[in-house]
Design an enzyme around this catalytic site. Structure first.
Site, mmCIF file in Angstrom:
data_model
loop_
_atom_site.group_PDB
_atom_site.id
_atom_site.type_symbol
_atom_site.label_atom_id
_atom_site.label_comp_id
_atom_site.label_asym_id
_atom_site.label_seq_id
_atom_site.Cartn_x
_atom_site.Cartn_y
_atom_site.Cartn_z
ATOM 1 N N LYS A 85 105.039 -15.158 -29.475
ATOM 2 C CA LYS A 85 104.240 -14.090 -28.888
ATOM 3 C C LYS A 85 103.910 -14.398 -27.434
ATOM 4 C CE LYS A 85 100.015 -11.426 -29.821
ATOM 5 N NZ LYS A 85 98.886 -11.240 -30.757
ATOM 6 N N SER A 160 98.084 -6.629 -31.523
ATOM 7 C CA SER A 160 98.833 -7.036 -30.340
ATOM 8 C C SER A 160 100.124 -7.799 -30.661
ATOM 9 C CB SER A 160 97.955 -7.906 -29.430
ATOM 10 O OG SER A 160 97.540 -9.090 -30.086
ATOM 11 N N SER A 184 95.135 -8.022 -34.832
ATOM 12 C CA SER A 184 96.399 -8.126 -34.111
ATOM 13 C C SER A 184 97.552 -8.667 -34.942
ATOM 14 C CB SER A 184 96.224 -8.993 -32.857
ATOM 15 O OG SER A 184 95.448 -8.316 -31.904
#
Length: 469
Positions: A85, A160, A184
């Site tokens: 990520k 996210s 997220s």
């Protein structure tokens, strides 16, 4: 209920790419596939699929990755391709945090979690897309653009960890790291029909200086297409870190116990606005747990949703202001409106505001500890994946959303007190996009929650419903 196409073309995808990480690693150990071939198949899949969804960013050079795969160090993830990520620092690989202020940022060192992945033998191929600084549950930013939903590319993949969720759903990677402050991990897992696990706070140790006590809102965790893969990655991520006093790892699985008591909270007594059709999905999902011998009871809201929101937004804004306030001062033109709003709100927080928020959080923690259920169940989001061209939904079922993150309020109960929360696939809406179900346990009962998820996984076939990309 309308389901998406259910088969990825076998003539296009090698069998190895279709399997989960556990099977890929077993094939590598058995010698039925080489690390170089797995890497080549992975990169071919990314080339074929990523342009439609934009999940993988900062992809590294093919020949470099093929060579790295062959010399990956021994470990539980040896030779497995992974994209990290874009909020986690990766040495020598561009890490932008989704911000134009860091468009060319090359970290000198890995974050602690990334270092654990590398020591375990994972080969870092690039990054997964995320919203700017991880703010908002829709993965778009000025550097890389929008990540789209594999089941309907006109829709959001969530965030996210939206890039991670979409990459898993498309079989571009078999394992993905994520992070979860306000859903997220859980929202994109649900919207991409995969599993996402937010561990108990401290199980996956963070890094760096700063306050260790007041924030405690965010944690890293695993995303995958099977519960066994979640545990595989969690075991690596949760390596004990003696530099972090809250570190409680490593994760240790345990044998399943007896039947569990599950408390279904639905829309929290009407406090959480829900898009029509969302709650309808859960009747079958909850029935699965009953059929497995667990008890499921609809329970009344155990705490004020308004109080939880007050505490959450106070602590969140204060934390964000502490972390990113200097950026607003140094580069105000590089700060998006949502981040500016958070920072300014956090800077205006008083000592009495913080004290009240902490007291509410403490009361909620005591409440959960004393509840007569083992697991709480809630939707993983309050609406189905929305238009990818939106920044965020401004209303749900006629109820106005008063902030960029109000539509994700349903994830706050677990986040506020660092409870373990697993998002499992729960089915598809009439538009054909997926939705998830949160299973929330007591602090430290991560294995109990994952065992429950394994029971559910064995009794359902949602993961087999793959996108037609």
């Amino acid at each position: 209920m309308t389901l998406p196409p259910t088969t990825l073309p076998p003539t296009i995808l090698p069998q190895t790419i279709l399997t989960d990480a556990t099977d890929q690693l077993a094939a590598l150990r058995a010698g039925t596939i080489t690390p170089r071939q797995l890497m080549a198949d992975t990169l071919d899949r990314i080339a074929a699929t990523n342009p439609a969804v934009n999940a993988i960013v900062a992809l590294r050079d093919r020949e470099t990755l093929l060579a790295e795969a062959e010399r990956a160090p021994a470990g539980p993830l040896q030779g497995l391709p992974m994209a990290v990520k874009d909020l986690a620092d990766t040495a020598g690989i561009v890490t932008t945090y989704g911000s134009p202020a860091f468009r060319d940022h090359l970290p000198a060192a890995d974050s602690p979690m990334v270092a654990r992945l590398r020591r375990a033998g994972a080969v870092i191929i690039g990054k997964t897309n995320t919203p700017e600084f991880g703010l908002g549950s829709h993965s778009f930013n000025p550097v890389y653009g929008v990540t789209r939903n594999p089941y309907d590319p006109t829709r959001s993949a969530g965030g996210s960890s939206g890039g991670a969720g979409a990459a898993l759903a498309c079989r571009m990677v078999a394992l993905a790291d994520g992070s979860d402050m306000m859903g997220s991990l859980r929202n994109p897992a649900g919207w991409n029909n995969v599993f996402g696990f937010r561990p108990s706070y401290g199980l996956v140790a963070g890094g760096g200086p700063g306050d260790l006590f007041v924030p405690q809102l965010s944690t890293e965790g695993p995303m995958a297409r099977s519960i066994r893969d979640l545990e595989l990655l969690l075991a690596v991520q949760s390596e004990h870190d003696p530099r972090h006093p809250h570190s409680s790892g490593p994760y240790r699985p345990k044998a399943p116990g007896g039947p569990l008591r599950i408390g279904w909270l639905g829309d929290w007594g009407g406090a959480y606005a829900m898009e029509p059709g969302v709650l309808d999905l859960y009747e079958a999902a909850l029935g699965t747990f009953t059929a497995l011998g667990h008890s499921v009871t609809a329970i009344a809201p155990p705490f004020s949703a308004a109080a939880l929101w007050e505490a959450w937004t106070t602590l969140r804004s204060w934390t964000i202001a502490g972390n990113l306030g200097p950026l607003l001062r140094q580069s105000p033109d590089m700060v998006k409106p949502d981040l500016r709003w958070e920072i300014e709100r956090g800077l205006a927080t008083t000592a009495s505001d913080l004290r009240r928020a902490s007291a509410i959080r403490s009361d909620w923690f005591r409440c959960t500890a004393g509840m007569a259920v083992d697991v709480l169940a809630l939707p993983s989001a309050q609406l189905f994946a929305f238009d990818a061209d939106w920044h965020w939904p401004h209303q749900i079922a006629g109820t106005a959303m008063d902030s960029y993150h109000r539509w994700m309020e349903v994830v706050v109960p677990a986040s506020l007190t660092g409870l373990p929360a697993l998002s499992v696939p729960a089915g598809f809406g009439v538009s054909g996009t997926p939705m998830g179900l949160q299973l929330i346990g007591h602090r430290g009962q991560d294995a109990t929650v994952l065992n429950l998820g394994r029971d559910y996984e064995a009794a359902t076939d949602w993961i087999a419903q793959t996108p037609a990309l």
